[in-house]
Design a protein around this motif. Sequence first.
Motif, PDB file in Angstrom:
ATOM      1  N   ASN A 288       0.987  -1.646  -0.108  1.00 12.67           N
ATOM      2  CA  ASN A 288      -0.220  -0.148  -0.625  1.00 12.67           C
ATOM      3  C   ASN A 288       0.771   0.957  -0.071  1.00 12.67           C
ATOM      4  O   ASN A 288       0.691   2.442  -1.144  1.00 12.67           O
ATOM      5  CB  ASN A 288      -0.945  -0.038   1.241  1.00 12.67           C
TER       6      ASN A 288
ATOM      7  N   SER B 265     -16.127  -6.528  -8.685  1.00 12.76           N
ATOM      8  CA  SER B 265     -16.406  -5.575  -9.241  1.00 12.76           C
ATOM      9  C   SER B 265     -16.678  -4.815  -8.239  1.00 12.76           C
ATOM     10  O   SER B 265     -16.475  -3.634  -8.281  1.00 12.76           O
ATOM     11  CB  SER B 265     -16.660  -5.333 -11.051  1.00 12.76           C
TER      12      SER B 265
ATOM     13  N   THR C 141      -8.570 -10.658   0.742  1.00 15.05           N
ATOM     14  CA  THR C 141      -9.360 -10.705   0.026  1.00 15.05           C
ATOM     15  C   THR C 141     -10.029 -12.316  -0.040  1.00 15.05           C
ATOM     16  O   THR C 141      -9.353 -13.446  -0.666  1.00 15.05           O
ATOM     17  CB  THR C 141      -9.347 -10.502  -1.643  1.00 15.05           C
TER      18      THR C 141
ATOM     19  N   ASP D 247      -5.399   1.835   4.251  1.00 17.12           N
ATOM     20  CA  ASP D 247      -4.333   2.401   3.063  1.00 17.12           C
ATOM     21  C   ASP D 247      -3.166   1.157   3.919  1.00 17.12           C
ATOM     22  O   ASP D 247      -2.080   0.525   4.159  1.00 17.12           O
ATOM     23  CB  ASP D 247      -3.929   4.041   3.018  1.00 17.12           C
TER      24      ASP D 247
ATOM     25  N   GLN E  76     -14.221  -9.383   1.909  1.00 21.57           N
ATOM     26  CA  GLN E  76     -12.855  -8.603   2.090  1.00 21.57           C
ATOM     27  C   GLN E  76     -12.148  -7.894   3.772  1.00 21.57           C
ATOM     28  O   GLN E  76     -13.692  -8.085   4.163  1.00 21.57           O
ATOM     29  CB  GLN E  76     -12.533  -6.598   1.605  1.00 21.57           C
TER      30      GLN E  76
ATOM     31  N   ILE F 219     -16.095  -4.564  -4.857  1.00 21.69           N
ATOM     32  CA  ILE F 219     -15.131  -4.813  -3.822  1.00 21.69           C
ATOM     33  C   ILE F 219     -14.298  -3.034  -3.792  1.00 21.69           C
ATOM     34  O   ILE F 219     -13.830  -2.864  -4.969  1.00 21.69           O
ATOM     35  CB  ILE F 219     -14.684  -5.601  -3.782  1.00 21.69           C
ATOM     36  N   THR F 220     -14.134  -2.769  -3.052  1.00 21.34           N
ATOM     37  CA  THR F 220     -13.195  -1.457  -2.992  1.00 21.34           C
ATOM     38  C   THR F 220     -12.022  -1.862  -4.022  1.00 21.34           C
ATOM     39  O   THR F 220     -11.503  -3.040  -3.207  1.00 21.34           O
ATOM     40  CB  THR F 220     -12.898  -0.508  -1.551  1.00 21.34           C
ATOM     41  N   PRO F 221     -10.829  -1.241  -4.583  1.00 24.99           N
ATOM     42  CA  PRO F 221      -9.336  -1.589  -4.616  1.00 24.99           C
ATOM     43  C   PRO F 221      -8.659  -1.723  -3.582  1.00 24.99           C
ATOM     44  O   PRO F 221      -7.847  -2.614  -3.177  1.00 24.99           O
ATOM     45  CB  PRO F 221      -9.400  -0.451  -6.002  1.00 24.99           C
ATOM     46  N   ASN F 222      -8.392  -0.281  -2.608  1.00 25.39           N
ATOM     47  CA  ASN F 222      -7.511  -0.453  -1.363  1.00 25.39           C
ATOM     48  C   ASN F 222      -8.191   0.450  -0.310  1.00 25.39           C
ATOM     49  O   ASN F 222      -8.183   1.164  -0.218  1.00 25.39           O
ATOM     50  CB  ASN F 222      -6.257   0.064  -1.945  1.00 25.39           C
ATOM     51  N   PRO F 223      -9.228  -0.498   0.316  1.00 24.43           N
ATOM     52  CA  PRO F 223     -10.143  -0.428   1.752  1.00 24.43           C
ATOM     53  C   PRO F 223      -9.255  -0.078   2.502  1.00 24.43           C
ATOM     54  O   PRO F 223      -9.499   1.359   3.155  1.00 24.43           O
ATOM     55  CB  PRO F 223     -10.877  -2.301   1.973  1.00 24.43           C
TER      56      PRO F 223
ATOM     57  N   MET G  13     -16.298  -5.766   3.274  1.00 22.84           N
ATOM     58  CA  MET G  13     -17.216  -5.168   2.718  1.00 22.84           C
ATOM     59  C   MET G  13     -17.621  -7.496   1.856  1.00 22.84           C
ATOM     60  O   MET G  13     -16.862  -8.517   2.282  1.00 22.84           O
ATOM     61  CB  MET G  13     -16.327  -4.999   1.376  1.00 22.84           C
TER      62      MET G  13
END
Length: 207
Positions: free
Chosen positions: A75, A187, A148, A195, A170, A189-193, A181
Amino acid sequence: MKKTTQNLFTVLLLVALFFTSCKSEQESISENSYKTRDMIVKAKLSKNIKAKLQYPDSYEFVELKVKDSVLYSENISSRLNYYKQIIEADKKNLEKQELYKKEGSSLYKEDKLNELQASVSKNEKILVEIDRIATELGDTVNETAYCTYNYRFKSKNTSGKSGDYNYIVQTGHSPDYKVLMIAEKESMITPNPIDFPGYNEMIKSFE
């Protein structure tokens, strides 16, 4: 000479056995840690899903498999690259504005020039802060930020018919492994939930 060689061989053998033992122990600890993590996630998901089912007693766990896990270090690298790309794009636009100014072009906008200069200055400071945070985190950067999963279970639907359901899940980091989530498609889901520790607080200081 022969005795010296034998003693050297014995020492090397003991060293090899020591490191092999340490490696096996570390692998065992890691494996147990992953099993504990997955058990916690499984329990949380089962409780979550059952609470929403029309027929909770029909719930049957099938599979929970890690699809991907992201480290804090990944990240950090992602954020560094993100801001570097913004800075690079802003500097190119700055060069254009400075050229327009030199040529006396109507495309030159002083407010745009000032905006780009401020953006570059701010994002360069953010890069410095990210490096600082990464250094202060030490070995924590090698810990998992989020996972994930592919999650599958069986249950009766609202009509009472049995069905097989697949979801993408996730979850957060240890020790809670919070379910972030549950989605039907990747598609969604949040790409980077998540940091990395200290990032959000640092960004707010620039607002």
